[in-house]
Design a protein around this motif. Sequence first.
Motif, mmCIF file in Angstrom:
data_model
loop_
_atom_site.group_PDB
_atom_site.id
_atom_site.type_symbol
_atom_site.label_atom_id
_atom_site.label_comp_id
_atom_site.label_asym_id
_atom_site.label_seq_id
_atom_site.Cartn_x
_atom_site.Cartn_y
_atom_site.Cartn_z
ATOM 1 N N ILE A 88 0.833 -1.204 0.000
ATOM 2 C CA ILE A 88 0.000 0.000 0.000
ATOM 3 C C ILE A 88 0.869 1.256 0.000
ATOM 4 C CG2 ILE A 88 -1.644 1.326 1.389
ATOM 5 C CD1 ILE A 88 -2.874 -1.406 2.183
ATOM 6 N N ALA A 89 1.962 1.228 0.755
ATOM 7 C CA ALA A 89 2.876 2.372 0.761
ATOM 8 C C ALA A 89 3.487 2.587 -0.617
ATOM 9 C CB ALA A 89 3.971 2.155 1.800
ATOM 10 N N THR A 90 3.742 1.512 -1.337
ATOM 11 C CA THR A 90 4.279 1.634 -2.696
ATOM 12 C C THR A 90 3.332 2.440 -3.571
ATOM 13 O OG1 THR A 90 5.502 -0.452 -2.551
ATOM 14 C CG2 THR A 90 4.960 0.346 -4.758
ATOM 15 N N THR A 91 2.050 2.131 -3.493
ATOM 16 C CA THR A 91 1.056 2.868 -4.276
ATOM 17 C C THR A 91 1.035 4.341 -3.891
ATOM 18 O OG1 THR A 91 -0.317 0.895 -4.520
ATOM 19 C CG2 THR A 91 -1.386 3.028 -4.852
ATOM 20 N N HIS A 92 1.068 4.624 -2.601
ATOM 21 C CA HIS A 92 1.004 6.016 -2.140
ATOM 22 C C HIS A 92 2.262 6.793 -2.533
ATOM 23 C CE1 HIS A 92 -2.610 6.307 0.592
ATOM 24 N NE2 HIS A 92 -2.613 5.027 0.261
ATOM 25 N N PHE A 93 3.433 6.210 -2.322
ATOM 26 C CA PHE A 93 4.671 6.905 -2.686
ATOM 27 C C PHE A 93 4.779 7.073 -4.200
ATOM 28 C CE2 PHE A 93 6.442 5.341 1.516
ATOM 29 C CZ PHE A 93 6.584 6.607 2.068
ATOM 30 N N ALA A 94 4.341 6.070 -4.954
ATOM 31 C CA ALA A 94 4.405 6.169 -6.415
ATOM 32 C C ALA A 94 3.438 7.222 -6.942
ATOM 33 C CB ALA A 94 4.101 4.809 -7.043
ATOM 34 N N PHE A 147 7.479 11.077 -2.409
ATOM 35 C CA PHE A 147 7.850 10.983 -0.995
ATOM 36 C C PHE A 147 7.238 12.128 -0.195
ATOM 37 C CE2 PHE A 147 10.651 12.137 2.532
ATOM 38 C CZ PHE A 147 10.654 10.942 3.248
ATOM 39 N N ALA A 148 7.292 13.332 -0.736
ATOM 40 C CA ALA A 148 6.804 14.498 0.002
ATOM 41 C C ALA A 148 5.294 14.462 0.193
ATOM 42 C CB ALA A 148 7.214 15.778 -0.718
ATOM 43 N N GLY A 149 4.573 13.979 -0.805
ATOM 44 C CA GLY A 149 3.115 14.028 -0.744
ATOM 45 C C GLY A 149 2.465 12.876 -0.006
ATOM 46 N N ALA A 150 3.149 11.745 0.078
ATOM 47 C CA ALA A 150 2.569 10.587 0.758
ATOM 48 C C ALA A 150 2.516 10.826 2.263
ATOM 49 C CB ALA A 150 3.389 9.339 0.450
ATOM 50 N N ARG A 151 1.446 10.355 2.901
ATOM 51 C CA ARG A 151 1.271 10.550 4.340
ATOM 52 C C ARG A 151 1.093 9.203 5.026
ATOM 53 N NH1 ARG A 151 -3.395 14.863 5.297
ATOM 54 N NH2 ARG A 151 -2.938 14.153 7.428
ATOM 55 N N GLY A 167 10.003 2.593 11.925
ATOM 56 C CA GLY A 167 10.837 3.624 12.522
ATOM 57 C C GLY A 167 10.503 5.036 12.094
ATOM 58 N N SER A 168 10.237 5.233 10.803
ATOM 59 C CA SER A 168 9.970 6.578 10.294
ATOM 60 C C SER A 168 9.369 6.469 8.899
ATOM 61 C CB SER A 168 11.263 7.397 10.226
ATOM 62 O OG SER A 168 12.161 6.832 9.278
ATOM 63 N N LYS A 169 8.858 7.573 8.416
ATOM 64 C CA LYS A 169 8.360 7.624 7.041
ATOM 65 C C LYS A 169 9.493 7.331 6.062
ATOM 66 C CE LYS A 169 6.422 10.897 3.659
ATOM 67 N NZ LYS A 169 5.912 12.278 3.457
ATOM 68 N N GLU A 170 10.664 7.880 6.327
ATOM 69 C CA GLU A 170 11.809 7.659 5.445
ATOM 70 C C GLU A 170 12.205 6.188 5.419
ATOM 71 O OE1 GLU A 170 16.476 8.986 5.315
ATOM 72 O OE2 GLU A 170 14.965 10.528 5.670
ATOM 73 N N ALA A 171 12.173 5.536 6.572
ATOM 74 C CA ALA A 171 12.518 4.114 6.620
ATOM 75 C C ALA A 171 11.489 3.276 5.867
ATOM 76 C CB ALA A 171 12.627 3.651 8.065
ATOM 77 N N LEU A 172 10.229 3.657 5.961
ATOM 78 C CA LEU A 172 9.187 2.960 5.200
ATOM 79 C C LEU A 172 9.420 3.139 3.704
ATOM 80 C CD1 LEU A 172 6.515 1.428 4.963
ATOM 81 C CD2 LEU A 172 5.316 3.615 5.286
ATOM 82 N N TYR A 173 9.771 4.346 3.309
ATOM 83 C CA TYR A 173 10.065 4.621 1.901
ATOM 84 C C TYR A 173 11.262 3.798 1.421
ATOM 85 C CZ TYR A 173 11.575 7.334 -2.181
ATOM 86 O OH TYR A 173 11.980 7.723 -3.432
ATOM 87 N N LEU A 193 8.340 5.698 -8.895
ATOM 88 C CA LEU A 193 9.237 5.813 -7.740
ATOM 89 C C LEU A 193 10.612 6.319 -8.167
ATOM 90 C CD1 LEU A 193 8.354 2.499 -5.862
ATOM 91 C CD2 LEU A 193 7.977 4.812 -4.976
ATOM 92 N N VAL A 194 11.129 5.778 -9.257
ATOM 93 C CA VAL A 194 12.449 6.196 -9.740
ATOM 94 C C VAL A 194 12.408 7.642 -10.232
ATOM 95 C CG1 VAL A 194 14.232 5.764 -11.478
ATOM 96 C CG2 VAL A 194 13.153 3.839 -10.295
ATOM 97 N N MET A 195 11.321 8.032 -10.881
ATOM 98 C CA MET A 195 11.188 9.418 -11.328
ATOM 99 C C MET A 195 11.202 10.379 -10.141
ATOM 100 S SD MET A 195 8.298 8.923 -14.312
ATOM 101 C CE MET A 195 8.069 10.674 -14.606
ATOM 102 N N ASP A 196 10.458 10.037 -9.097
ATOM 103 C CA ASP A 196 10.419 10.903 -7.915
ATOM 104 C C ASP A 196 11.779 10.962 -7.236
ATOM 105 O OD1 ASP A 196 8.791 12.446 -5.884
ATOM 106 O OD2 ASP A 196 9.549 10.839 -4.596
#
Length: 205
Positions: free
Chosen positions: A17-23, A27-31, A51-57, A106-109
């Motif tokens: 689910i995080a993959t869909t949101h980050f894609a 990174f900045a817009g996903a919550r 641990g963190s949003k960054e770690a999830l990303y 994801l790679v574009m972002d």
Amino acid sequence: MQDDGFTERNRREIIAIATTHFADKGFAGARVDEIAAATATSKRMIYYHFGSKEALYRAVLTEAYRGIRSAELDAGLEDMPALDALARLTALTFDYHFEHPELVRLVMDENMRHAPHVGDVVEAQNEMVLPSTRALIDRGVAEGTFRTGLDPVDLHMTISALAFYFVSNRYTFANVFKVDTTSPAAAARRREQVVATVLAYCRAG
């Protein structure tokens, strides 16, 4: 540590689910709260286990790259003549990008943000890319089917770029040129062109 009922299935669900949101949002817009709301867990549990949003990303990026690298490893390229292996690798790379547009986004972002995470995150997944590409080139030269002077970085970049562009620019091409870039038929036609281009680039004579 107390057993909180968090399972590998929970982890896979969160990453999917995080993959869909980050894609979709970058990174900045996903919550994290929106990601949690779409899962069977909570925001607190996500922070506790990742641990963190960054770690999830980072976990999302790791899984995204693991997918394409696993597909390459499972293709059995070492058992094919080099020219056939190159055709298979190119087609596989094209198909994977077409079937996983989330990887492209994801790679574009990540590139838009000057790749702050991708280097250390995917190093383990990518460590065999250049050696295996070099081995394929050497095999092709030894078989007399590849020209000399091929560089593994250039070849990998060429294959990746041709696969990536068909997905990354699908909507602008569709709107500007009124062409279909999303159907399986369109992908099959373009895949054939991409494979022919790469083979022509590498073929001896």
